[in-house]
Design a protein around this motif. Structure first.
Motif, short mmCIF file in Angstrom:
data_model
loop_
_atom_site.label_atom_id
_atom_site.label_comp_id
_atom_site.label_asym_id
_atom_site.label_seq_id
_atom_site.Cartn_x
_atom_site.Cartn_y
_atom_site.Cartn_z
N VAL A 162 -4.45 9.87 -1.37
CA VAL A 162 -4.12 8.44 -1.39
C VAL A 162 -5.38 7.62 -1.64
CG1 VAL A 162 -3.32 6.52 0.03
CG2 VAL A 162 -2.03 8.66 0.00
N GLU A 163 -6.47 7.95 -0.97
CA GLU A 163 -7.72 7.21 -1.16
C GLU A 163 -8.22 7.35 -2.60
OE1 GLU A 163 -10.34 8.73 1.79
OE2 GLU A 163 -9.36 7.64 3.42
N GLU A 164 -8.07 8.54 -3.17
CA GLU A 164 -8.50 8.76 -4.54
C GLU A 164 -7.66 7.92 -5.52
OE1 GLU A 164 -8.52 12.44 -7.66
OE2 GLU A 164 -9.07 12.88 -5.58
N LEU A 165 -6.35 7.86 -5.29
CA LEU A 165 -5.49 7.05 -6.14
C LEU A 165 -5.80 5.56 -6.01
CD1 LEU A 165 -2.07 8.88 -5.75
CD2 LEU A 165 -3.50 8.77 -7.79
N GLU A 166 -6.14 5.11 -4.81
CA GLU A 166 -6.51 3.71 -4.62
C GLU A 166 -7.78 3.38 -5.38
OE1 GLU A 166 -6.74 3.20 -0.39
OE2 GLU A 166 -4.60 2.76 -0.21
N GLN A 167 -8.74 4.30 -5.40
CA GLN A 167 -9.98 4.08 -6.15
C GLN A 167 -9.69 3.99 -7.64
OE1 GLN A 167 -12.45 7.33 -4.85
NE2 GLN A 167 -13.60 6.00 -3.46
N ARG A 168 -8.82 4.88 -8.14
CA ARG A 168 -8.46 4.84 -9.56
C ARG A 168 -7.75 3.53 -9.90
NH1 ARG A 168 -6.00 10.83 -10.79
NH2 ARG A 168 -7.91 11.99 -10.41
N SER A 169 -6.90 3.07 -9.00
CA SER A 169 -6.18 1.82 -9.23
C SER A 169 -7.15 0.65 -9.30
CB SER A 169 -5.16 1.59 -8.12
OG SER A 169 -4.56 0.34 -8.24
N ALA B 14 -7.83 -1.77 -12.50
CA ALA B 14 -7.67 -3.22 -12.38
C ALA B 14 -8.91 -3.94 -12.89
CB ALA B 14 -7.39 -3.61 -10.93
N ARG B 15 -10.10 -3.41 -12.59
CA ARG B 15 -11.33 -4.03 -13.07
C ARG B 15 -11.47 -3.87 -14.58
NH1 ARG B 15 -13.73 -1.07 -9.15
NH2 ARG B 15 -13.52 -2.03 -7.14
N LEU B 16 -11.02 -2.73 -15.09
CA LEU B 16 -11.15 -2.46 -16.52
C LEU B 16 -10.30 -3.42 -17.33
CD1 LEU B 16 -12.29 -0.56 -18.69
CD2 LEU B 16 -10.26 0.85 -18.39
N PHE B 17 -9.12 -3.75 -16.87
CA PHE B 17 -8.21 -4.61 -17.60
C PHE B 17 -8.18 -6.02 -17.04
CE2 PHE B 17 -6.53 -0.32 -18.36
CZ PHE B 17 -6.69 -0.29 -19.73
N ASP B 18 -9.31 -6.49 -16.54
CA ASP B 18 -9.40 -7.86 -16.03
C ASP B 18 -9.28 -8.82 -17.21
OD1 ASP B 18 -9.87 -10.12 -14.61
OD2 ASP B 18 -11.91 -9.59 -13.98
N VAL B 19 -8.37 -9.77 -17.13
CA VAL B 19 -8.10 -10.70 -18.23
C VAL B 19 -9.33 -11.57 -18.50
CG1 VAL B 19 -6.65 -12.63 -18.93
CG2 VAL B 19 -5.65 -10.70 -17.76
N ARG B 20 -10.11 -11.86 -17.47
CA ARG B 20 -11.30 -12.69 -17.67
C ARG B 20 -12.28 -12.01 -18.61
NH1 ARG B 20 -12.74 -13.50 -11.49
NH2 ARG B 20 -12.38 -11.27 -11.64
N ARG B 21 -12.35 -10.68 -18.55
CA ARG B 21 -13.26 -9.93 -19.43
C ARG B 21 -12.79 -10.07 -20.89
NH1 ARG B 21 -16.16 -4.82 -18.35
NH2 ARG B 21 -15.27 -5.08 -16.29
N SER C 141 -10.70 -7.26 -6.39
CA SER C 141 -10.67 -6.25 -5.34
C SER C 141 -9.39 -5.44 -5.49
CB SER C 141 -10.74 -6.90 -3.95
OG SER C 141 -9.65 -7.76 -3.80
N ALA C 142 -9.42 -4.25 -4.97
CA ALA C 142 -8.24 -3.39 -5.06
C ALA C 142 -7.13 -3.96 -4.20
CB ALA C 142 -8.60 -1.99 -4.58
N PRO C 143 -5.90 -3.86 -4.69
CA PRO C 143 -4.78 -4.33 -3.87
C PRO C 143 -4.66 -3.48 -2.62
CG PRO C 143 -3.99 -3.26 -5.86
CD PRO C 143 -5.49 -3.34 -5.96
N ARG C 144 -4.50 -4.13 -1.51
CA ARG C 144 -4.39 -3.42 -0.24
C ARG C 144 -2.94 -3.06 0.03
NH1 ARG C 144 -9.15 -1.52 0.75
NH2 ARG C 144 -10.74 -3.11 0.60
N THR C 145 -2.73 -1.86 0.49
CA THR C 145 -1.39 -1.44 0.85
C THR C 145 -1.20 -1.67 2.34
OG1 THR C 145 -2.16 0.82 1.21
CG2 THR C 145 -1.27 0.30 -0.96
N ALA C 146 -0.01 -2.03 2.71
CA ALA C 146 0.29 -2.27 4.12
C ALA C 146 0.35 -0.93 4.85
CB ALA C 146 1.62 -3.00 4.26
N PRO C 147 -0.21 -0.89 6.05
CA PRO C 147 -0.14 0.37 6.80
C PRO C 147 1.30 0.67 7.18
CG PRO C 147 -1.06 -1.37 8.17
CD PRO C 147 -0.89 -1.92 6.78
#
Length: 104
Positions: free
Chosen positions: A11-18, A22-29, A87-93
């Motif tokens: 799960v932590e690895e998938l959150e890092q990839r996400s 998200a940073r790669l496809f930032d619309v501001r860039r 920042s990465a989207p946070r998932t609810a515990p």
């Protein structure tokens, strides 16, 4: 306990990839990059404008001014992206079950 550790690790690895995606496809860039590229092209067109082109615009080199403005807007977008990264989207515990909560 080993299975739970592996699950959390995945799960932590998938959150890092996400977060990376998200940073790669930032619309501001994308917007900032396009404004910078087009701004450079229009500034070059402004430096190579003929006297007839400048006379058509009442003596103002429109391409030069527009190019500088586009370049400034593009750099502002890129600066904004640098100063306020996504920042990465946070998932609810997951909700914890309390003993006796299912009894009714």
């Amino acid at each position: 306990m080993s299975e739970e550790y592996e699950y959390r690790h995945e799960v932590e690895e998938l959150e890092q990839r996400s977060a990376t995606a998200a940073r790669l496809f930032d619309v501001r860039r994308i917007i900032g990059g396009l404004f910078v590229i087009y701004g450079i092209i229009v500034v070059i067109a402004g430096f190579t404008a003929s006297e007839a082109d400048v006379r058509k615009a009442s003596g103002i080199n429109i391409n030069l001014w527009t190019g500088w403005c586009m370049l400034g807007v593009g750099l502002l977008f890129l600066l904004w992206m640098k100063l306020r990264p996504l920042s990465a989207p946070r998932t609810a515990p997951p909700p914890e079950s309390r003993p006796g909560a299912d009894q009714g």
